[in-house]
Design a protein around this motif. Structure first.
Motif, mmCIF file in Angstrom:
data_model
loop_
_atom_site.group_PDB
_atom_site.id
_atom_site.type_symbol
_atom_site.label_atom_id
_atom_site.label_comp_id
_atom_site.label_asym_id
_atom_site.label_seq_id
_atom_site.Cartn_x
_atom_site.Cartn_y
_atom_site.Cartn_z
ATOM 1 N N TRP A 288 1.575 6.566 -7.225
ATOM 2 C CA TRP A 288 0.211 7.151 -7.808
ATOM 3 C C TRP A 288 0.812 8.633 -7.764
ATOM 4 O O TRP A 288 0.159 9.330 -8.017
ATOM 5 C CB TRP A 288 -0.625 6.411 -7.334
ATOM 6 N N LEU A 289 0.695 9.282 -6.313
ATOM 7 C CA LEU A 289 1.069 10.261 -6.069
ATOM 8 C C LEU A 289 2.219 11.289 -7.426
ATOM 9 O O LEU A 289 2.112 12.370 -8.026
ATOM 10 C CB LEU A 289 2.137 10.635 -5.017
ATOM 11 N N ILE A 290 3.638 10.340 -7.765
ATOM 12 C CA ILE A 290 5.140 10.760 -8.633
ATOM 13 C C ILE A 290 4.411 10.828 -9.910
ATOM 14 O O ILE A 290 4.317 11.658 -10.686
ATOM 15 C CB ILE A 290 5.601 9.254 -8.510
ATOM 16 N N MET A 291 3.386 9.624 -10.455
ATOM 17 C CA MET A 291 2.846 9.756 -11.509
ATOM 18 C C MET A 291 2.316 11.331 -11.712
ATOM 19 O O MET A 291 2.086 11.586 -12.830
ATOM 20 C CB MET A 291 1.964 8.707 -11.995
ATOM 21 N N SER A 292 0.728 11.251 -10.816
ATOM 22 C CA SER A 292 -0.005 12.254 -11.134
ATOM 23 C C SER A 292 0.978 13.905 -11.191
ATOM 24 O O SER A 292 0.293 14.807 -11.823
ATOM 25 C CB SER A 292 -1.127 12.007 -9.923
ATOM 26 N N HIS A 293 1.721 13.613 -11.200
ATOM 27 C CA HIS A 293 2.523 14.988 -10.634
ATOM 28 C C HIS A 293 3.712 15.446 -11.421
ATOM 29 O O HIS A 293 3.646 16.412 -12.171
ATOM 30 C CB HIS A 293 3.125 15.685 -9.732
ATOM 31 N N VAL A 294 3.841 13.977 -12.461
ATOM 32 C CA VAL A 294 5.095 13.968 -13.387
ATOM 33 C C VAL A 294 3.968 14.236 -15.296
ATOM 34 O O VAL A 294 5.042 14.644 -16.003
ATOM 35 C CB VAL A 294 5.987 13.131 -13.393
ATOM 36 N N PRO B 250 0.345 -0.837 -0.034
ATOM 37 C CA PRO B 250 -0.004 -0.013 0.432
ATOM 38 C C PRO B 250 0.556 0.556 -0.380
ATOM 39 O O PRO B 250 0.689 2.258 -0.132
ATOM 40 C CB PRO B 250 -0.646 -0.249 1.488
ATOM 41 N N ILE B 251 1.586 1.108 0.878
ATOM 42 C CA ILE B 251 2.840 2.501 0.581
ATOM 43 C C ILE B 251 3.722 2.865 -0.324
ATOM 44 O O ILE B 251 3.700 3.938 -1.275
ATOM 45 C CB ILE B 251 4.176 1.982 1.938
ATOM 46 N N LEU B 252 3.818 1.884 -1.212
ATOM 47 C CA LEU B 252 4.480 1.747 -2.630
ATOM 48 C C LEU B 252 3.509 2.077 -3.757
ATOM 49 O O LEU B 252 3.030 3.010 -4.612
ATOM 50 C CB LEU B 252 4.799 0.488 -3.096
ATOM 51 N N PRO C 165 14.186 6.098 -3.504
ATOM 52 C CA PRO C 165 14.376 5.997 -2.329
ATOM 53 C C PRO C 165 12.872 5.480 -1.915
ATOM 54 O O PRO C 165 13.322 4.617 -0.614
ATOM 55 C CB PRO C 165 14.626 7.452 -1.718
ATOM 56 N N LEU C 166 12.430 5.786 -2.305
ATOM 57 C CA LEU C 166 10.861 5.191 -2.186
ATOM 58 C C LEU C 166 11.347 3.189 -1.916
ATOM 59 O O LEU C 166 10.599 2.900 -0.960
ATOM 60 C CB LEU C 166 9.322 5.659 -2.225
ATOM 61 N N MET C 167 11.005 3.137 -3.048
ATOM 62 C CA MET C 167 11.568 0.887 -3.130
ATOM 63 C C MET C 167 12.260 0.731 -2.146
ATOM 64 O O MET C 167 12.026 0.142 -1.556
ATOM 65 C CB MET C 167 11.472 1.366 -4.670
ATOM 66 N N GLN C 168 13.132 1.596 -2.168
ATOM 67 C CA GLN C 168 14.705 0.639 -1.470
ATOM 68 C C GLN C 168 14.341 1.125 0.252
ATOM 69 O O GLN C 168 14.368 -0.401 0.873
ATOM 70 C CB GLN C 168 15.943 1.706 -1.351
ATOM 71 N N PHE C 169 13.529 2.047 0.295
ATOM 72 C CA PHE C 169 13.227 2.103 1.646
ATOM 73 C C PHE C 169 12.519 0.951 2.383
ATOM 74 O O PHE C 169 12.105 -0.001 3.422
ATOM 75 C CB PHE C 169 12.178 3.248 2.263
ATOM 76 N N CYS C 170 11.434 1.055 2.044
ATOM 77 C CA CYS C 170 9.899 -0.581 1.571
ATOM 78 C C CYS C 170 10.880 -1.395 1.350
ATOM 79 O O CYS C 170 10.807 -2.569 2.754
ATOM 80 C CB CYS C 170 8.922 0.043 0.762
ATOM 81 N N LEU C 171 11.598 -2.126 0.650
ATOM 82 C CA LEU C 171 12.386 -3.043 0.699
ATOM 83 C C LEU C 171 13.420 -3.407 1.359
ATOM 84 O O LEU C 171 13.613 -4.748 2.054
ATOM 85 C CB LEU C 171 13.121 -2.766 -0.925
ATOM 86 N N TYR C 172 14.502 -2.227 2.022
ATOM 87 C CA TYR C 172 15.541 -2.951 2.711
ATOM 88 C C TYR C 172 14.583 -2.859 4.163
ATOM 89 O O TYR C 172 15.080 -3.896 5.359
ATOM 90 C CB TYR C 172 16.577 -1.877 2.760
ATOM 91 N N ALA D 185 10.994 17.273 -13.298
ATOM 92 C CA ALA D 185 10.117 15.716 -13.152
ATOM 93 C C ALA D 185 11.068 15.286 -13.011
ATOM 94 O O ALA D 185 10.517 14.013 -12.701
ATOM 95 C CB ALA D 185 9.852 15.339 -15.152
ATOM 96 N N GLU D 186 12.316 14.989 -13.505
ATOM 97 C CA GLU D 186 13.320 13.643 -12.578
ATOM 98 C C GLU D 186 13.386 13.880 -11.233
ATOM 99 O O GLU D 186 13.205 13.450 -10.527
ATOM 100 C CB GLU D 186 14.694 14.672 -13.340
ATOM 101 N N LYS D 187 12.830 15.022 -10.878
ATOM 102 C CA LYS D 187 13.150 15.300 -9.469
ATOM 103 C C LYS D 187 12.093 14.738 -8.099
ATOM 104 O O LYS D 187 12.477 14.167 -7.366
ATOM 105 C CB LYS D 187 13.469 16.739 -8.925
ATOM 106 N N ARG D 188 11.387 15.217 -9.327
ATOM 107 C CA ARG D 188 9.536 14.262 -8.944
ATOM 108 C C ARG D 188 9.953 12.752 -8.974
ATOM 109 O O ARG D 188 9.815 11.826 -7.630
ATOM 110 C CB ARG D 188 8.220 14.727 -9.856
ATOM 111 N N LEU D 189 10.589 11.847 -10.306
ATOM 112 C CA LEU D 189 10.657 10.759 -10.324
ATOM 113 C C LEU D 189 11.928 10.014 -9.504
ATOM 114 O O LEU D 189 12.002 8.984 -9.445
ATOM 115 C CB LEU D 189 11.051 10.160 -11.631
ATOM 116 N N ALA D 190 12.585 11.329 -8.640
ATOM 117 C CA ALA D 190 13.284 10.564 -8.302
ATOM 118 C C ALA D 190 14.214 9.724 -6.769
ATOM 119 O O ALA D 190 13.581 9.372 -6.366
ATOM 120 C CB ALA D 190 14.744 12.022 -7.419
ATOM 121 N N PHE D 191 12.011 10.294 -5.941
ATOM 122 C CA PHE D 191 11.207 9.763 -5.221
ATOM 123 C C PHE D 191 11.513 8.443 -5.192
ATOM 124 O O PHE D 191 10.773 7.040 -4.353
ATOM 125 C CB PHE D 191 10.205 10.395 -4.836
ATOM 126 N N ASN D 192 11.506 7.710 -6.434
ATOM 127 C CA ASN D 192 10.294 6.065 -6.478
ATOM 128 C C ASN D 192 12.053 5.310 -6.583
ATOM 129 O O ASN D 192 11.395 4.600 -5.510
ATOM 130 C CB ASN D 192 10.667 6.326 -8.221
#
Length: 583
Positions: free
Chosen positions: A172-178, A165-167, A242-249, A233-240
């Motif tokens: 979704w937030l990243i896509m809607s802004h980019v 759910p977090i991912l 860290p979000l992945m790595q935080f959740c998975l690690y 756009a890349e600044k917003r995509l850059a959150f992708n």
């Protein structure tokens, strides 16, 4: 939109299907490997059973080799499918553009169409390749890894589900802004290509007026706009990532923590009981899920970029020509008689402004008709209605007694040859350019047409004569030579109607006179319409039409118009006694 795009897959369906099939086998084999590793550790190494270790080791080797083979086959099939899909998509777009009427083309700039045929298709091609390979592999690995993980230990495997759910919310937030930013970026790309195209096309003017600095600033401004939007756009995509790595690690840490406790607890036979091999498998599955989610992250970014490109491509594919042949089109143009009956016309998108207003004209077969008028008097707009490059909004235009809207478009345009003031020659030999008028024309017919157009003389002066190579746009010939070659090309069509739209403006008066004389002697039965700024070019015409602000001001011979048309008389006197005589 997706259905429209996929219709271009066609003969590459087999590879499009094979790629996911190979990926499925590859994924199953990779999923089985951690389970075999657990068996190797628990039942082989821990039990000190070397025979078991050898058999499982052999099985691991076979599975790894098969996984490698299916991965290679999947990559090959995906590459062929994506490249073929892009080829067909490019073909379909270009083919549809060829059917556009002028009003359709007016909706898209040339630079925009080029961007869609290049950058946008490349984006969609990359996304398609990733989807049929990585887009199948990643979800499959995630699902199977979760299933095998739950089989090993359902309690510990819940840590994977907790992050979904977090991912999902984060992506979704990243896509809607980019997405809106990329829409703006590709529209700016169109402007950038337009600036480059304009600059290169008019490079001689730029250099002669020493406007390089201005052009550089214009280019730099648009380029900076693209940079700023892409950066945003890349600044917003850059959150992708860290979000992945935080959740998975975080999942890995929880798995290691609870897994270690479970191994200790296994001695007490609790529900958390876990062997060393099973923990190793769980960590391997966790890594596979991590890598698969990383793949999904890359696919996600590519989809965001390609979604905008896909929308732009579909707009070209969905655009339908507003000029179509009727249900029972007339295919034979019997003669070159032309009639304008109460014709009014305005360009699409500007319907409030009438370019032509209630035009009534009659031109007999074989007549030579001159058209003269000031700049903006709609001379070109008038003749463009004859081959039906645009449609009238009121009244009708007839050719050979038939409304042009009732003709088969190809049949009509084959019988109407237009030579414009700004003519285009294509890269190739003079012969190749001339044969645009008639691809089956003999060398004798080429020479005859060039003699009529007064082009044979200068062609003979070239070392390779008719095999002389013409550079793109006819850059290596003069304006007058280019016009004469285009007149010869039009004559090779052997049309019923020949329209010269100020197409002798770059030739001297003597050559202009020789062209008109050749027309009178050699093609008397062809209806000839000559738009000119020089009275000398049309004074011998059977009739002359004077246009003023989209209306017919007067019609008559040279002598008649001198008596009753103030506009014509003023033009004639200014050219005859204004310091330069044209006769």
């Amino acid at each position: 939109m997706i259905r429209k795009l996929l219709s271009s897959v066609r003969e590459y369906k087999r590879n499009t299907i094979l790629a996911p099939v190979y990926v499925t086998f590859e994924s199953i084999l990779e999923i089985a490997i951690p389970t075999l590793m657990a068996l190797l550790i628990d039942n082989g190494i821990n039990q000190k059973d070397m025979s078991y270790v050898l058999w499982i080791g052999l099985a691991l080797t076979v599975f790894a080799l098969l996984s490698l083979l299916t991965g290679i086959l999947a990559g090959r099939s995906a590459a062929i499918a994506a490249s073929g899909f892009a080829k067909n998509l490019r073909h379909d777009m270009f083919y549809n553009v060829q059917k556009f009427s002028f009003s359709n083309i007016d909706k898209f700039s040339t630079a925009s169409i080029i961007t869609r045929l290049t950058t946008d298709i490349t984006n969609v091609q990359n996304a398609f390749q990733m989807l049929i390979r990585l887009g199948v592999r990643a979800p499959m690995v995630i699902v199977f890894s979760l299933i095998f993980s739950f089989r090993i230990n359902a309690y510990l495997s819940l840590t994977f589900l907790a992050v979904i759910p977090i991912l999902g919310l984060g992506l979704w937030l990243i896509m809607s802004h980019v997405h809106p930013i990329f829409v703006r970026v590709f529209n700016t790309y169109d402007k950038l290509n337009n600036v480059v195209q304009e600059n290169l096309h008019g490079i001689r003017v730029v250099k002669s007026y020493i406007r390089q600095d201005f052009e550089e600033k214009k280019f730099e401004g648009i380029s900076l706009s693209i940079f700023q939007d892409f950066t945003k756009a890349e600044k917003r995509l850059a959150f992708n990532m860290p979000l992945m790595q935080f959740c998975l690690y975080a999942s890995m840490i929880m798995l290691s923590w609870f897994g270690a406790k479970a191994i200790v607890a296994s001695g007490n036979n609790t529900a958390l009981g876990l062997t060393t091999g099973e923990l190793t498998s769980l960590i391997t599955y966790a890594m596979q899920i991590l890598m698969s989610l990383m793949m999904l992250s890359m696919i996600f970014v590519m989809i965001i970029i390609s979604h905008t490109s896909a929308e732009r491509i579909v707009k070209i594919l969905d655009e339908k020509s507003d000029l179509k042949s009727g249900n029972y089109p007339v295919c034979i143009v019997k003669d070159g008689a032309i009639s304008f009956e109460n014709v009014s016309f305005s360009y699409p998108g500007n319907t409030d402004k009438l370019v032509l207003n209630r035009i009534n004209l009659s031109i007999a077969t074989g007549e030579t008709v001159g058209i003269i008028g000031g700049t903006g008097s709609s001379k070109t707009s008038l003749v463009q209605l004859i081959p039906r490059l645009y449609d009238v909004i009121n009244g009708k235009v007839t050719v050979g007694g038939v409304d042009v809207r009732n003709y088969d478009l190809e049949s009509l345009r084959n019988q109407v040859a237009m030579v414009l003031q700004k003519n285009v020659l294509f890269s190739g030999t003079i012969k190749e350019n001339l044969r645009w008028g008639n691809e089956n024309a003999t060398d004798e017919e080429l020479i005859h047409a060039c003699r009529l157009a007064q082009a044979d003389g200068f062609i003979r002066e070239f070392p390779e004569q008719y095999d002389t190579y013409i550079e793109q746009g006819g850059a290596n010939v003069s304006g007058g030579q280019r016009q004469r070659l285009c007149i010869a090309r039009a004559l090779l069509k052997k049309p019923q109607i020949l329209i010269l739209d100020d197409s002798t403006s770059a030739v001297d008066t003597k050559t202009d006179s020789l062209i008109r004389q050749a027309f009178r002697q050699d093609i008397p039965n062809i209806t000839k319409i000559i738009i000119a700024q020089r009275v000398s070019s049309i004074k011998d015409a059977d009739k002359i039409i004077v246009l003023d602000n989209g209306r017919v001001n007067a019609v008559g011979t040279h002598e008649e118009l001198l008596e009753r048309s103030a506009i014509y008389r003023e033009v004639y006197e200014s050219q005859s006694w204004g310091g330069v005589r044209h006769e």
